[in-house]
Design an enzyme around this catalytic site. Sequence first.
Site, mmCIF file in Angstrom:
data_model
loop_
_atom_site.group_PDB
_atom_site.id
_atom_site.type_symbol
_atom_site.label_atom_id
_atom_site.label_comp_id
_atom_site.label_asym_id
_atom_site.label_seq_id
_atom_site.Cartn_x
_atom_site.Cartn_y
_atom_site.Cartn_z
ATOM 1 N N GLU A 176 0.823 -1.209 0.000
ATOM 2 C CA GLU A 176 0.000 0.000 0.000
ATOM 3 C C GLU A 176 0.859 1.262 0.000
ATOM 4 O OE1 GLU A 176 -2.865 -0.457 3.127
ATOM 5 O OE2 GLU A 176 -3.746 -2.240 2.213
ATOM 6 N N GLU A 419 -12.640 -9.301 9.619
ATOM 7 C CA GLU A 419 -11.341 -8.702 9.920
ATOM 8 C C GLU A 419 -10.619 -9.637 10.883
ATOM 9 O OE1 GLU A 419 -8.085 -7.405 10.096
ATOM 10 O OE2 GLU A 419 -9.322 -6.118 8.817
ATOM 11 N N GLU A 512 -9.434 3.809 -0.542
ATOM 12 C CA GLU A 512 -9.473 4.267 0.847
ATOM 13 C C GLU A 512 -8.402 5.313 1.139
ATOM 14 O OE1 GLU A 512 -8.885 0.914 3.374
ATOM 15 O OE2 GLU A 512 -7.024 0.302 2.419
#
Length: 708
Positions: A176, A419, A512
């Site tokens: 990321e 999660e 995001e």
Amino acid sequence: MLFLPPARKALLLLCLCALSVLAQAQEVKSPNAQLTLRFALQNGGVPTYRLTYKGRDVIKPSKLGFELKNAPALTSGFAVADSKQRSFDESWQPVWGEVKTIRNHYNELAVTLTQAATNRTVLVRFRVFDDGLGFRYEFPRQKALDYFVVKEEQTQFALAGDHKAFWLPGDYDTQEYSTVTSKLSEVRGKMKAAVTPNASQTTFSDTGVQTPLMLKSQDGLYINLHEAALIDYSTMSLELDDKNFVLTSHLTPDALGDKGYLQTPCLSPWRTVVVSDKAADILESHLILNLNEPTKYKDVSWIKPVKYVGVWWEMITGKSTWSYTNLENIKLDSLDYSKTKPNGTHGANTAHVKEYIDFAAKHHFDAVLVEGWNTGWEDWFGKSKDYVFDFVTPYPDFDVQELHRYAASKGVKIIMHHETSGSVRNYERHMDAAYKFMVDNGYNAVKSGYVGPIIPRGEHHYGQWLNNHYLYAITKAAEYKIMVNAHEAVRPTGLARTYPNLIGNEAARGTEYEAFGGSNPDHTTILPFTRLMGGPMDYTPGIFQTQISAINPQNTSFVHSTLARQLALYVTMYSPLQMAADLPENYNKHLDAFQFIEDVAVDWDDTHVLEAEPGDYVTIARKAKGKSSWFIGSSCDEQGRTSKINLNFLDPGKKYVATIYADAKNAHYEKNPQAYTIRKVNVTSKSKLTQYCAPGGGYAISVMETTH
């Protein structure tokens, strides 16, 4: 004793030398003869390969082999024991994909090597396609090499120069990052700035980079390096020698620093080199998929592409929360939710989820994702805890049975969210119960997350142990006929061909991050050449309100894109799992533009890359599965441009109406992102279109057949 005249003796020696060379050097060409792979043993029995394209070096002579732990290396002292060639040509149909049919056509060279000093054997298998090369190591069962520990794989990619590179910092735990565009010689100087904060990250070198690595040579060759069929093995990054421009494999270690535990017979993943003098050819390559095995499932009728909305963006932007309360530093087992005051900002409550279900049903979406539905969110982020979530216990304001009933009455599915908090062992201990809970309550797809450092501690997101877990989760889900969308997991390597219930991955900097400070405007012009080479991405596009402060006044971030380009991403960022990520109220303000998201397909019969240049622009046309309609998307960087495309991919003799969703003349990703126009034009296969793209902008087109 046989006497030979000097001339005859010289001729015999020449023949013997020629036979020796034939034994050591092998060559195979691609079916179209434009690519040539040459294998040879250098002095000392060092195995090497070389790849050329139209006579130009793609990979100069590069070494192959392994360093082993507590054992002699498999890098030299080899002789060629056998060499075989064959050709292969088939066509196959993916369960879902960018095209209806994929041709798998290659010429193969399999070289068996023996190491006399140790009596060990390794086979190197090369497959040369028209669009590139795949090769892997194969270790047959043998007494001299049974169980072994890999210290490091020593596969080289020796490049022909200081290429332009589109790279991410080498990391064992995250992809990321923003892609950096630079020459290879500039990687070292730019590395420090490229390593931005993440919930879990472990960089390993000032010159380490990740795959897929996209390169462009000074003479116009486009080269992509990656891997295929990553199974029971550590993920490969690349260590750059920035003086000689040689990239060497660097495997992700485990908690002990070891890179892999193998037992013969076994295989490495394929190392892949996709190459062309046209950027569009890179995006149209199916080489990585072709190097994976056919699907393992006999019944695939339950695996279907999905278009969805969800209770997610409001939490990402800070408007809502995943947690039911605002309590912090509490022990979950001591918290009685029935006696705890809710925070009033919990997004996953029954009434609110029903609103999303209504919106999905009204606009013909398949599903609604709901995050933050289950207990535990107060008790995990930033903590290293083995047991946080049980994946079956809802918060008091989330009525599982009622929402199951309501969604079913509207013809909508709910997507489960798991999660794991990085606690892989805890997820596995609950996995069967969690999947059974899904089946009992009407869920057929799950978004899993692996945020934060991995437990067991010391393991990394991309090590062999975690890669085995990800595949275990996928195959276990298949037992329950559940599709998987894994976030923070390993970058894909084409395994979705073999396990097609893997319908999505994150494994990159997704939308995001637009709420966390933003991504560069060129981001979505690079990802198709990097992250998407191995498989589809759940990028979560479709943000119409690009000023985050309009949703959460305390968040000053903005989406680095025009609204029109957000539509284009449904075509340029391929995935069989596509989210309309914005809030329903923001879509209701622009229903004319939202019509494209409602119309666009998620599964395709055909794909054409109309224009492409990594980091600058990409324009793609796709034909909807089983229909005559086409959809076109174009995305460009911060410079803006004028796109010129030819519609000759349309069926000759047929008439179509093209609805063009485009940037207005005054549109700009920073200054005026919501300025767009919509117009209709009649087109045929002879039509050509010229369309302005604003800085950070693009356009989307739906092309529908008409009889008028």
